[in-house]
Enzyme design. Sequence first.
Site, PDB file in Angstrom:
ATOM      1  N   ASP A   1       0.698  -1.338  -0.056  1.00  0.00           N
ATOM      2  CA  ASP A   1      -0.078  -0.055  -0.049  1.00  0.00           C
ATOM      3  C   ASP A   1       0.818   1.268   0.037  1.00  0.00           C
ATOM      4  O   ASP A   1       0.275   2.467  -0.015  1.00  0.00           O
ATOM      5  CB  ASP A   1      -0.975   0.101   1.126  1.00  0.00           C
ATOM      6  N   SER A   2       2.152   1.192   0.125  1.00  0.00           N
ATOM      7  CA  SER A   2       3.077   2.197  -0.101  1.00  0.00           C
ATOM      8  C   SER A   2       2.884   2.741  -1.560  1.00  0.00           C
ATOM      9  O   SER A   2       3.169   4.041  -1.718  1.00  0.00           O
ATOM     10  CB  SER A   2       4.622   1.706  -0.477  1.00  0.00           C
TER      11      SER A   2
ATOM     12  N   ASP B   1      -1.082  -6.014  -0.248  1.00  0.00           N
ATOM     13  CA  ASP B   1      -1.452  -5.529   0.861  1.00  0.00           C
ATOM     14  C   ASP B   1      -3.063  -5.148   1.402  1.00  0.00           C
ATOM     15  O   ASP B   1      -3.621  -4.771   0.350  1.00  0.00           O
ATOM     16  CB  ASP B   1      -0.711  -4.061   1.052  1.00  0.00           C
TER      17      ASP B   1
ATOM     18  N   LYS C   1      -1.064  -9.066   2.896  1.00  0.00           N
ATOM     19  CA  LYS C   1      -0.276  -8.699   4.061  1.00  0.00           C
ATOM     20  C   LYS C   1      -1.002  -7.764   4.956  1.00  0.00           C
ATOM     21  O   LYS C   1      -1.911  -7.125   4.071  1.00  0.00           O
ATOM     22  CB  LYS C   1       0.782  -8.170   3.659  1.00  0.00           C
TER      23      LYS C   1
ATOM     24  N   GLU D   1      -0.853  -5.304   8.528  1.00  0.00           N
ATOM     25  CA  GLU D   1      -0.125  -4.651   9.652  1.00  0.00           C
ATOM     26  C   GLU D   1      -0.656  -5.093  10.953  1.00  0.00           C
ATOM     27  O   GLU D   1      -1.859  -4.906  11.245  1.00  0.00           O
ATOM     28  CB  GLU D   1      -0.218  -3.074   9.538  1.00  0.00           C
TER      29      GLU D   1
ATOM     30  N   GLU E   1       9.757  -3.978  10.165  1.00  0.00           N
ATOM     31  CA  GLU E   1      10.094  -2.848   9.505  1.00  0.00           C
ATOM     32  C   GLU E   1      10.404  -1.804  10.912  1.00  0.00           C
ATOM     33  O   GLU E   1       9.625  -1.663  11.727  1.00  0.00           O
ATOM     34  CB  GLU E   1       8.824  -2.111   8.896  1.00  0.00           C
TER      35      GLU E   1
HETATM   36  O1  KIV Z   1       3.497  -0.969   1.675  1.00  0.00           O
HETATM   37  C1  KIV Z   1       4.745  -1.556   1.451  1.00  0.00           C
HETATM   38  O2  KIV Z   1       5.431  -1.319   0.343  1.00  0.00           O
HETATM   39  C2  KIV Z   1       5.102  -2.416   2.679  1.00  0.00           C
HETATM   40  C3  KIV Z   1       6.652  -2.465   2.625  1.00  0.00           C
HETATM   41  C4  KIV Z   1       7.449  -1.194   3.028  1.00  0.00           C
HETATM   42  C5  KIV Z   1       7.023  -3.799   3.274  1.00  0.00           C
HETATM   43  O3  KIV Z   1       4.397  -2.733   3.307  1.00  0.00           O
END
Ligand code: KIV
Length: 281
Positions: free
Chosen positions: A49-50, A88, A118, A120, A187
């Site tokens: 989600d970056s 994510d 994924k 958090e 992280e």
């Molecule tokens: O959103 C993302 O790119 C991430 C990575 C930094 C692990 O969660």
Amino acid sequence: MSAQTAAKRISTADIAARKGGEPIVCLTAYDAPMASILDEQCDILLVGDSLGMVVHGLPSTVGVTMEMMILHGQAVMRGSARALVVVDMPFGSYEASPETAFTNATRLLKETGAQAVKLESGRYAADAIKFMVERGVPVMGHVGLRPQAINVYGAFKARGRTTAERAEILAEAEATAGAGAFAIVVEGVAEDLAREITERVRVPTIGIGASSCCDGQILVTPDMLGVFDWTPKFVKRYASLRASIKEAVDQYASEVRRRSFPEAAQVYRLGQPSRPVKPGA
Ligand code: KIV
């Protein structure tokens, strides 16, 4: 996606089996062409989600939606054939209840074709992880600095600096692994905490700003390729794409202004055999 294509990809079980073995290579991917370049070397492509920040220019990942994750997840699946693709779960899509998490996770898997999600994973997330894994959704956890909690932290900075915070992160990692996650992103934590987490949990840890003690590494691809002027301390730049792109665009603009582009080689003429046109080629 055919069953044959799915079978050829690295699986979550393959990744889980790499605990303590050959380091796991991961990068983020957001679109098909980049996924096709990264696929050969990467064990995991994370549709992170970056993308809210590095593709869409948002100030944080808080504004990222399910629709954004689905669109980019589909593109990464189209561009790759070998890597495990993990998508994510965006902020707000999994925290309220295990049922909500399951509904949104299955939507991500069905609509993208990716093999895992994924999230958090603060300690509260263990129930949702267990609920999803028991029902067939592979989950990767994410502990330490959790960017979706930016409005609680106030700034993106390394975590685990106090004894209480350290204990909390360790407990989050153990709860995430205990709930059935197949791997955990760690992280923004100090080396000794990353080492302790890696020693304590039975699943692979994937570090970002968490030293080489982890079972694998991940970076945000535009950061490691040098797309931005600024990158965090833990990023090593393996290329300087911003400078290369700028140089190419400067040259293009100057040639257009001088009318030296297009040249004869790029011009169609009547009566000359023409090559088939491939868009963008
Ligand atoms: O959103 C993302 O790119 C991430 C990575 C930094 C692990 O969660």
